[in-house]
Design an enzyme around this catalytic site. Structure first.
Site, short mmCIF file in Angstrom:
data_model
loop_
_atom_site.label_atom_id
_atom_site.label_comp_id
_atom_site.label_asym_id
_atom_site.label_seq_id
_atom_site.Cartn_x
_atom_site.Cartn_y
_atom_site.Cartn_z
CD GLU A 1 -2.92 -1.04 0.04
OE1 GLU A 1 -3.39 0.08 -0.26
OE2 GLU A 1 -3.17 -2.08 -0.59
CB SER B 1 -50.49 -25.95 43.55
OG SER B 1 -51.81 -26.45 43.37
#
Length: 711
Positions: free
Chosen positions: A93, A399
């Site tokens: 690059e 319950s």
């Protein structure tokens, strides 16, 4: 001729025109430069620049369990980035990176010539510093104005930062495809590796992605990716970054064949709950982009175990139901729809497998004393359904609601040895209130009395029954809870008053709407699991209530604490009444409906719950340290009794299997006996003091002074 030219040049009009033109030119240049610089951000912001970071979520043992991110990115220092990768970037690059002042004149001229010849703005000629300035501050648009600004910014960056700092920022900022920003994320995305594990060939492949990540993606275009990687390696060799042998070895490396599959990680319901809590508080940008560290209460190992066991057990129950309904299913098929592939011409035929019922479930574990949630399972699969049945579903507790009724009775002076009525009772609605019909005082039988009211349009009658239809007359309060007697529950709520029970539930932590009807004693209201578990844990914690919590602390990317859990306790019930209730609930897991839990060999207080037509099946159990709730049922509130009849005792079975592992390292402590509690041997049938010679006597707990006084 020369004399004439001199005369013209030195003439006043010419000088005036030249100066005016120069002035206009200077003004235009100034305006242009002002326009250029007006679009530039101050470069000092780079010092505080924080790219979109990943927010990390940790469990109670600081194990990373999840990441929130828009861009998959992790910031790493330059020394942690392999040298081969650094060299590859510079070689491909910007080979003059360590020499130039931010831009390359030679590169700009080359790019301009190429663009003029080709007629397109194709060549960028950007240095690493220019690419960084574009990535941080500017757009990717190919315009001359942007290029000029890019160069100016690059010069400023070079002046402000060292070359290693610029390279570090670049390698953490660059986009490398598939949502990966920065080289660390790319290493994970393409190779499922840490940066330190990358080979030379792998580093070259990552660098090769920079110009066009989609084009050189090894999963989409392996041939192009290989060519690009080899080009990077050749350039590295030409610039003496790698030897000939290293070049050949790197070129021989295979490319990754398929993208690493995302792990089916446990705890997704918990993670989503965390998101729902924090996103409104901090905003989406902060949660997803600011790199927070979220330290939670969950134990990811226990979470994974709970998910595995629950899914296995519910799949087994599905098969039982399907078999009972005459549906053949593949026992190895654990998918939600349980469908098979069909030929296109047969696709119109209905697959009978698609119709078999599929149970859902939820499971939750919390610390009794602090409220820290250790496990949260909101369903059988987050990908299948994101609806969290532990925190969002409202189901009837059946319950498992009875402990609130029993606590109200204890507050009214009942003891575990008090005899309570296990006899049929008729309730009727007179248009305003529910009332109890007393056969003795009204001198009518229940059947005759019913006839007198039945002509009224406002008349409603309710005659509850025990599960199984049997009643025992008069039994102790303890035995009634252990056997989960419905008739005792409704007679108790009638005796102590519905408002008293509602008040107990509210103090324990239930915020859901509670109907003011006698059937409340049987759990006809709807509650959320997280709230129900926290409320029942109040009794195991000596009457002290603590809310569930999920987050220990949240830190920003710099380690600054943004929030931290502060425990809040409230004493809601006396330690003595709480102990009496928990002591009775221990009997549920030793002799009652939850007796399967006894195989754990631990001191566990619990309560089963089964709603009408077996639509909801619960078990909530607690040790002195840990409380856990389990639920199973159908999302559509359907009942499949014909296929297989499940109860809260069924739920207690897989609750036990999960908790056997979760509790394995927990000391087998018993619930602490508070001051003001005494013990006496009683006859378990009469509730009176037991004779010394009785064989079936039971050691019962009482608030001191309330013990039976007679044999």
């Amino acid at each position: 001729m020369v004399r004439k030219l001199k005369k013209i040049v030195t003439s006043k009009p010419f000088i005036f025109s030249a100066l005016a033109g120069l002035f206009v030119f200077i003004i235009l240049c100034a305006v242009f430069m002002r326009y250029i610089f007006s679009g530039l951000p101050p470069v000092y912001e780079m010092e505080e620049y924080t790219p979109s970071l990943t927010t990390k979520v940790f469990d109670r043992n600081n194990t990373l369990i999840h990441e929130f991110s828009i861009e998959k990115r992790s910031m790493v220092p330059l020394e942690d980035i392999p040298v081969d990768l650094q060299n590859a970037v510079v070689a491909m690059e910007d080979r003059d990176f360590f020499k130039h002042a931010g831009f390359s004149i030679r590169g700009i001229i080359r790019a301009l010539l190429y663009d003029l010849i080709s007629g397109r703005a194709k060549q960028g000629a950007s240095t690493l510093t220019q690419q960084l300035s574009r990535g941080v501050f500017l757009t990717q648009e190919k315009k001359l104005i942007r290029k000029i600004r890019e160069i100016i910014l690059a010069i400023q960056i070079e002046h402000q930062f060292s070359k290693p700092e610029i390279l570090q920022l670049y390698l953490n900022e660059i986009y490398l495809g598939s949502g990966a920003y920065g080289v660390k994320s790319a290493a994970k995305k393409y190779f499922d590796k840490e940066l330190s594990e990358l080979t030379t060939g792998e580093a070259a492949l990552i660098v090769g992605l920079i110009p066009a990540p989609g084009r050189y993606n090894p999963f989409a275009n392996p041939d192009l990716a290989r060519q690009r990687r080899n080009l990077v390696l050749d350039v590295m060799h030409q610039q003496n970054y790698i030897s000939k042998d290293e070049l050949e070895k790197a070129k021989a490396e295979p490319l990754p064949e398929k993208q690493p599959a995302p792990e089916d990680k446990p705890g997704q319901y918990f993670i989503e709950h965390i998101r729902r809590v924090l996103e409104p508080k901090y905003g989406m940008d902060v949660l997803w982009k600011a790199g927070l560290n979220i330290y939670t209460t969950i134990d990811i190992e226990q979470q994974a175990l709970a998910e595995k066991v629950m899914n296995q057990k519910l799949q087994e129950y599905d098969e039982q139901v399907a078999k009972g309904l005459g549906i053949e299913i593949d026992p190895n098929d654990s998918e939600a729809e349980a469908q098979t592939e069909t030929d296109e011409e047969d696709s119109a035929d209905k697959d009978p497998k698609a119709d078999y019922p599929r149970l859902q479930g939820a499971f939750m574990v919390r610390d009794v004393k602090t409220g820290a949630v250790r496990v949260m399972v909101g369903g059988r699969g987050f990908d299948e359904s994101k609806f969290n049945r532990a925190t969002q579903a409202k189901r009837q507790p059946g319950s498992s609601f009875k402990p609130y009724v029993w606590m109200a009775a204890l507050q009214k002076g009942y003891t575990p040895a008090t005899l309570v009525k296990d006899l049929p009772t008729m309730f009727y609605y007179d248009g305003r209130n529910w009332r109890t019909f007393d056969e003795n005082s009204d001198l009518y039988s229940l059947d005759l009395a019913k006839q007198n009211f039945i002509a009224s349009k406002e008349f409603n009658v309710w005659v509850p029954q025990n599960y199984g239809g049997r009643n025992e007359g008069w039994i102790t309060l303890r035995k009634a809870l252990e056997k989960s007697k419905n008739l005792v529950a409704v007679n108790l709520i009638d005796a102590v008053g519905v408002p008293s029970v509602v008040r107990v539930a509210r103090k324990a932590g239930i915020t859901a709407a509670l109907p003011r009807v006698p059937a409340l004693a049987l759990g006809v209201s709807v509650v959320q699991m997280d709230e129900h578990l926290a409320a029942l844990s109040t009794f195991a914690n000596g009457g002290i209530h603590t809310d569930n919590y999920y987050i220990e602390r949240v830190e920003d990317a710099n380690g600054r604490i943004l929030e931290q859990h502060i425990p809040i306790e409230s004493a809601e019930f006396s330690p003595q009444n709480s102990y009496l209730l928990i002591n009775m609930m221990k009997g549920v897991t030793q002799r009652g409906s939850g007796a399967y839990v006894a195989r754990l060999g631990r001191n566990i207080a619990g309560k089963t719950g089964t709603t009408q037509s077996h639509r909801d099946m619960w078990f909530v159990g607690m040790t002195p340290r840990t409380a856990a709730a389990a639920w199973m049922g159908y999302d559509d509130d359907a009942s499949h009794e014909k296929g297989a009849r499940f109860t809260g005792s069924t739920t207690a079975r897989w609750w036990t299997e999960i908790m056997q592992e979760i509790l394995k390292d927990e000391p087998n402590d018993d619930f602490t006996v508070p001051e003001g509690i005494s013990f006496a041997y009683v006859n378990p049938i009469t509730g009176k003091l037991a004779m010394p010679t009785e064989r079936n006597k039971f050691l019962e707990a009482f608030i001191t002074g309330t013990e039976p006084q007679s044999f």
